[in-house]
Design a protein around this motif. Structure first.
Motif, PDB file in Angstrom:
ATOM      1  N   PHE A   1       0.776  -1.237  -0.043  1.00  0.00           N
ATOM      2  CA  PHE A   1       0.040   0.049  -0.082  1.00  0.00           C
ATOM      3  C   PHE A   1       0.762   1.361   0.099  1.00  0.00           C
ATOM      4  CE2 PHE A   1      -3.133   3.078   0.785  1.00  0.00           C
ATOM      5  CZ  PHE A   1      -2.616   3.778   1.993  1.00  0.00           C
ATOM      6  N   PHE A   2       1.862   1.182   0.802  1.00  0.00           N
ATOM      7  CA  PHE A   2       2.698   2.305   0.860  1.00  0.00           C
ATOM      8  C   PHE A   2       3.572   2.729  -0.226  1.00  0.00           C
ATOM      9  CE2 PHE A   2       1.437   4.417   4.805  1.00  0.00           C
ATOM     10  CZ  PHE A   2       1.244   3.215   5.632  1.00  0.00           C
ATOM     11  N   LEU A   3       4.026   1.660  -0.933  1.00  0.00           N
ATOM     12  CA  LEU A   3       4.697   1.615  -2.133  1.00  0.00           C
ATOM     13  C   LEU A   3       3.898   2.596  -3.292  1.00  0.00           C
ATOM     14  CD1 LEU A   3       6.185  -2.171  -2.874  1.00  0.00           C
ATOM     15  CD2 LEU A   3       7.337  -0.090  -1.920  1.00  0.00           C
ATOM     16  N   LEU A   4       2.796   2.423  -3.215  1.00  0.00           N
ATOM     17  CA  LEU A   4       1.819   3.278  -4.122  1.00  0.00           C
ATOM     18  C   LEU A   4       1.407   4.411  -3.364  1.00  0.00           C
ATOM     19  CD1 LEU A   4       0.545   3.331  -7.012  1.00  0.00           C
ATOM     20  CD2 LEU A   4      -1.556   2.190  -6.057  1.00  0.00           C
ATOM     21  N   ASN A   5       0.990   4.549  -2.243  1.00  0.00           N
ATOM     22  CA  ASN A   5       0.577   5.466  -1.167  1.00  0.00           C
ATOM     23  C   ASN A   5      -0.246   6.274  -1.717  1.00  0.00           C
ATOM     24  OD1 ASN A   5       1.348   6.674   1.427  1.00  0.00           O
ATOM     25  ND2 ASN A   5       2.484   8.308   0.438  1.00  0.00           N
ATOM     26  N   LYS A   6      -1.313   5.715  -2.145  1.00  0.00           N
ATOM     27  CA  LYS A   6      -2.706   6.401  -2.593  1.00  0.00           C
ATOM     28  C   LYS A   6      -3.947   5.984  -2.159  1.00  0.00           C
ATOM     29  CE  LYS A   6      -1.009   7.967  -7.402  1.00  0.00           C
ATOM     30  NZ  LYS A   6      -0.279   9.065  -6.806  1.00  0.00           N
ATOM     31  N   PRO A   7      -4.879   6.493  -1.750  1.00  0.00           N
ATOM     32  CA  PRO A   7      -6.385   6.080  -1.389  1.00  0.00           C
ATOM     33  C   PRO A   7      -6.628   4.773  -2.114  1.00  0.00           C
ATOM     34  CG  PRO A   7      -6.598   8.379  -1.422  1.00  0.00           C
ATOM     35  CD  PRO A   7      -5.221   8.060  -2.096  1.00  0.00           C
ATOM     36  N   SER A   8      -6.657   3.694  -1.443  1.00  0.00           N
ATOM     37  CA  SER A   8      -6.842   2.351  -2.254  1.00  0.00           C
ATOM     38  C   SER A   8      -7.877   1.557  -1.637  1.00  0.00           C
ATOM     39  CB  SER A   8      -5.661   1.656  -2.225  1.00  0.00           C
ATOM     40  OG  SER A   8      -4.667   2.244  -2.847  1.00  0.00           O
TER      41      SER A   8
END
Ligand SMILES: C[C@](O)(CO)[C@H](O)COP(=O)(O)OP(=O)(O)OC[C@H]1O[C@@H](n2ccc(N)nc2=O)[C@H](O)[C@@H]1O
Ligand SMILES: Nc1ncnc2c1ncn2[C@@H]1O[C@H](COP(=O)(O)OP(=O)(O)OP(=O)(O)O)[C@@H](O)[C@H]1O
Length: 289
Positions: free
Chosen positions: A141-148
């Motif tokens: 999740f934090f690699l992308l770090n966008k609302p998901s």
């Protein structure tokens, strides 16, 4: 070369456990959103052969091989076969541990991205997710770090639109929750209340909190409320406060941190009310990133 980063936290808006993987990890369907609360990560690439050195301001955070940054460092050099370089990391912690805010996983992800970028991104995103998800389930999740919307054990990410403008007040009690215990407790749960993830996503898109707040459920919280005396007590205190101030409180991830949404116009009054009522807690105002 020195890289300075803000390694932000997350909160969960809804968390359903939907199954179990062969490796014993639970399959999830949940929403995770980056928030402004962050650690400071300073990474000094010494440009000579050597190893990793970590320093931090928090004594209960390990600085050796148990630090999630060390595990990511090891995985990166194993995967790429590159010669290990001397890197000095100073980690100024601000995100509480065992809070359900993803602090360690965030540090791991931000360090991974900085290391990968330093070498010209030899590992693509999908492969990065693959090799880090077992180091920390929230790292992808934090690699992308966008609302998901996050599914699988935490590796299947679908970016969603978040138009909620309200601020968030975090209330972290002076005790933690072990993620392992939270998942073990879940197994004892008979009748679960499911989060409606579709409705939560619709509400985030519309930006209207009333559209989503009633659908926020967390299976891990429900499991903890069966027998974790700290969480049971804490939840009761929040419910009493919530009645007086017409507020709803939600647990993030595997806890122990709870949060409530608050509009800009009455944030100081609500903050003061929570601060005085919930003694012994850390109370932080933050926003969605
Ligand atoms: C609760 C969440 O934070 C949701 O955001 C995550 O699912 C947990 O992420 P995390 O704290 O980084 O968890 P990890 O440190 O990777 O795993 C700790 C332990 O939690 C359990 N675990 C974790 C993730 C998952 N999908 N299923 C699990 O059963 C496993 O026993 C694992 O050994
Ligand atoms: N970089 C790090 N920052 C914080 N804790 C770390 C770190 N590396 C290892 N740890 C250890 O991992 C434990 C879990 O840390 P933390 O709770 O911050 O991680 P997380 O699992 O990503 O977040 P959470 O489960 O609270 O959502 C801590 O109690 C600490 O002992």
């Amino acid at each position: 070369m020195i890289v300075e980063l803000k390694s932000n936290a997350k909160i969960n808006l809804g968390l359903n456990i939907v199954g179990k993987a062969e490796n014993g990890y639970h399959l999830l369907d949940m929403v995770m959103v980056p928030i402004s609360l962050a650690d400071n990560l300073s990474i000094d690439f010494k440009e000579i052969k050597g190893n990793l050195k970590i320093e931090t301001n928090m004594k209960d955070v390990p600085v050796g091989k148990d630090n999630i940054i060390s595990k990511v460092y090891k995985e990166f050099y194993r995967e790429t076969g590159l010669e290990k370089q001397m890197i000095e990391v100073y980690l100024k912690k601000n995100i509480p541990s065992q809070a359900g805010l993803g602090g360690g996983s965030s540090n791991g992800a931000f360090f991974f991205n900085a290391l990968n970028k330093y070498y010209g991104n030899p590992i693509n995103f999908q492969r990065a997710v693959e090799i880090t998800k077992e180091v920390g389930a929230d790292i992808p999740f934090f690699l992308l770090n966008k609302p998901s919307r996050v599914e699988g054990i935490g590796e299947n990410l679908g970016v969603i639109e978040n138009n909620i403008k309200d601020k968030i007040i975090l209330i972290k009690p002076d005790f933690g929750v072990s993620t392992v215990v939270a998942y073990k407790n879940y197994a004892k749960l008979e009748d679960k209340k499911d989060a409606d993830i579709d409705k939560i996503i619709e509400g985030m898109k519309s930006g209207n909190l009333d559209d989503l707040e009633n659908y926020l459920e967390n299976h891990l919280e429900q499991g903890l409320l069966l027998e974790d005396k700290n969480i049971i007590e804490f939840r009761k205190k929040l419910e009493k406060l919530g009645k007086n101030q017409d507020m709803k409180f939600h647990m993030s991830g595997s806890g122990s941190c709870y949060y409530t949404f608050v509009g800009k116009d009455n944030i100081d009054q609500i903050y003061d009310e929570i601060k005085t009522t919930m003694e012994g807690c850390r109370v932080e105002i933050c926003s969605f990133l």
